[in-house]
Write an enzyme that holds these catalytic residues in place. Structure first.
Site, PDB file in Angstrom:
ATOM      1  N   HIS A  61       0.838  -1.332  -0.076  1.00  0.00           N
ATOM      2  CA  HIS A  61      -0.014   0.020   0.052  1.00  0.00           C
ATOM      3  C   HIS A  61       0.754   1.238   0.035  1.00  0.00           C
ATOM      4  CE1 HIS A  61      -3.561  -2.369   0.480  1.00  0.00           C
ATOM      5  NE2 HIS A  61      -2.951  -3.003   1.582  1.00  0.00           N
ATOM      6  N   GLU A 121      -9.308   9.741  -4.403  1.00  0.00           N
ATOM      7  CA  GLU A 121      -8.779   8.448  -4.850  1.00  0.00           C
ATOM      8  C   GLU A 121      -9.547   7.530  -5.354  1.00  0.00           C
ATOM      9  OE1 GLU A 121      -4.178   8.331  -2.555  1.00  0.00           O
ATOM     10  OE2 GLU A 121      -5.897   7.096  -1.663  1.00  0.00           O
ATOM     11  N   ARG A 129      -4.907  17.187   1.725  1.00  0.00           N
ATOM     12  CA  ARG A 129      -3.688  17.604   1.946  1.00  0.00           C
ATOM     13  C   ARG A 129      -3.002  17.544   0.685  1.00  0.00           C
ATOM     14  NH1 ARG A 129      -0.674  13.000   1.533  1.00  0.00           N
ATOM     15  NH2 ARG A 129      -1.843  10.987   2.285  1.00  0.00           N
TER      16      ARG A 129
END
Lengths: 448, 154
Positions: free
Chosen positions: A234, A274, A290
């Site tokens: 990940h 995402e 962010r």
């Protein structure tokens, strides 16, 4: 207006933010732990404050110390970088209460997107496509009906679950009964609760994310996508913009959906939506409120400095661009250079005895490393990012091959050899990879 | 030819070696026709440049907020009491009041030696041990960073 920014971070991102501040004529304050007294961002800042001992918890995550550092230096704004306090809603609130500008979104938006459930609900309300699933528990009686609505293959998951237990895939209708009953009994055994729910199963998705920036007043733009499918545990390893998998039409469609959603939300600052992407469909995973590590590839293809935009919108000056001004030019790839063994990925802290950064057209190195720099063992292993831009993907890849051979970091192990290996791979050359590709590739290599 | 050259070499080297010793030089190099001889004192470092290049820095190190005036020896003094937090140091409980301590005062462990204000909170800093205050390294209302030496207790 913002006149002095305290950078509440370390490493390459602290340097990245510092550069933007200097370009905008804003004074800078670096904060650091005792382990980072020699760091480049500390040396280049106008002022510095030591805020604690090496452990992050007592320094870079210590809100009290960081606010006190703002007070003694007179900083009127804080840039949190990524990681550390960048997605800490409480930190944003405390700064607000002290009259210090947080260069980021509102505490409320950080909170909404920081929670998996509220993030998915909010995304759905804003018109962002999410992974289709059952709303709540699935019983053996209604499983087929729900599965047909979602479309096969489907994934049955324990509502109390985690760690892969109580998780079963049904590829077709024929597998469904068995998958549901196995998942239920596994869930009962593992969690003492046999409740399960159902989701669309994605076998070979890509990770594609959309960069957005909003002004907090209802105006927002998207800056296209980044393909971050090459991951290990990940952790993103190699990122590209644009994605080799999308065409212009798909890019502008999903980009517009995200920009519209941010307008509706009145989102302020930079953010990333995402998605998992498979067979032409996007499925929302999460939103990062962010700046991202891989933001420079978006900067490379758009020419827009994202930190400038963050500072602009935080100071109330609004965005410097409209959607129609944003043009995507060429192709960019980022390689994350970690102080790790390129085969085993074991961290390799130590002293850099020789450092030579590559140069030439279309090459950017964001790194706080230098010759003689000692990498402290307390923080993450990212020591630099190599970003290469070309007029098209082929030129970009050829340039990257040249640049990787030019980059020298001695004294520690780095992941540079991994990239030298990947650049010669046919699947990578073809852009033919999904989120499992890198781990499979590395596993096969170890076996061989 | 070879003999002649060897002869020259030996004589010349001896001469050069003597000169080296007499003059206390570290190295002599002479050149005659196509012959070049260098005599050098063994074990003498010959580096022209430092073995490791210093990090190339365009800017000088920044002024650390409050540390510029701190004497270097106080920093490493193991008897120094260091700041446990970032903030503004006050030497007395209120403006104009008598300071908590003075150079020469005897302090008891746990006794307040100064206050550090951070986030609108006054934090009383206790003496970590009993002893005599020999130095006060910060001035009233000055900013301090983490780990900065405040006073020395002997």
């Amino acid at each position: 207006m913002i006149s002095k920014v305290l950078i509440a971070n370390r490493g390459e991102i602290a340097l990245r933010v510092l550069r933007a501040c200097k370009e905008l004529g804003i004074a800078t304050v670096a904060v650091h732990s005792t382990a980072d007294a020699d760091a480049m961002h500390v040396r280049l800042a106008d002022e510095s404050v030591c805020i604690g001992p090496p452990p992050s918890r007592e320094s870079y995550l210590n809100i009290h110390q960081i606010v006190a550092a703002c007070e003694i230096t007179g900083a009127d704004a804080v840039h949190p970088g990524y990681g550390f306090l960048s997605e800490n809603a409480k930190f944003a609130e405390i700064l607000d209460a002290h009259g210090i500008t947080f260069i980021g979104p509102t505490a409320e938006h950080i909170r909404i997107m920081g929670d998996k459930i509220t993030a998915k609900q909010t995304a759905q309300e804003l018109g962002i496509p999410v992974v289709p699933g059952s709303d709540g528990e699935v019983k053996p009686e209604n499983a087929l009906e729900v599965a047909r609505k979602i479309g096969f293959p489907v994934l049955i998951k324990a509502t109390a679950g985690g760690g892969g237990r109580g998780m079963k895939v049904a590829k077709t209708e024929a597998d469904l009964d068995e998958a549901v009953s196995t998942a239920r009994s596994e869930a009962l055994a593992a969690f003492g609760n046999d409740a399960v729910y159902m989701e669309k199963y994605l076998g070979k998705p890509r990770h594609i994310e959309i960069q957005v920036v909003g002004d907090g007043m209802g105006n927002a733009v998207h800056l296209g996508e980044r393909d971050c499918s090459l991951q290990r545990r990940h952790q993103k390893v190699w990122e590209e913009a644009n994605s080799p998998a999308l065409n212009v039409e798909q890019r502008m469609k999903i980009g517009q959906i995200c920009a519209d959603a941010m307008k509706k939300l009145k989102y302020r600052g930079a953010g990333t939506v995402e998605f998992l992407y498979e067979n032409g469909e996007f499925y929302f995973i999460e939103m990062n409120t962010r700046l991202q590590v891989e933001h420079p590839i978006t900067e490379a293809i758009t020419g827009i400095d994202l930190v400038h935009e963050q500072i602009r919108v935080a100071s109330g000056a609004g965005l410097s661009v409209r959607q129609e001004d944003i043009v995507f030019s060429g192709h960019a790839i980022e390689c994350r250079i970690n102080a790790e063994d390129p085969r085993t990925f074991v961290p390799s802290p130590g002293t850099i005895t020789h450092f030579h950064a590559p140069g030439g057209l279309g090459v950017r190195v964001d790194s706080g490393a230098y010759q003689g720099y000692r990498i402290p063992p307390y923080y993450d292993s990212l020591i630099g990012k190599l970003i290469v831009h070309g007029r098209n993907r082929v030129e970009c890849m050829m340039r990257l091959r040249r640049v990787l051979d030019e980059f020298v970091i001695d004294g520690i192990k780095t992941t540079l050899p991994l990239f030298q290996d990947l650049i010669g791979n046919q699947d990578i050359a073809n852009g033919d990879y999904d989120i499992h590709w890198l781990e499979d590739y590395l596993a096969n290599k170890t076996d061989a | 030819m070879a003999d002649k050259k060897q002869g020259i070499d030996q004589a010349l080297i001896r001469d050069l070696a003597n000169i080296l010793n007499e003059t206390d030089l570290t190295e002599i190099e002479v050149e005659q026709d196509d012959l070049r001889i260098r005599v050098s004192r063994a074990g003498t470092p010959q580096y022209v440049q430092a073995p490791i290049a210093a990090p190339a820095l365009a800017a000088a190190a920044p002024a650390a907020v409050a540390t510029a005036a701190t004497p270097a020896d106080a920093r490493s003094n193991k008897n120094a009491v260091t700041a446990p937090m970032v903030g503004t140091a006050y030497l007395s409980p209120a403006p104009g009041a008598r300071p908590f301590i003075e150079v020469g005062s005897q302090v008891k462990e746990g006794q307040t030696i100064l206050i550090i204000e951070a986030m609108k909170t006054m934090n009383q800093i206790p003496a970590p041990r009993s002893g005599k205050v020999t130095e006060i390294l910060v001035s009233d209302a000055s900013p301090v960073e983490y780990g900065e030496p405040l006073i020395v207790i002997e």
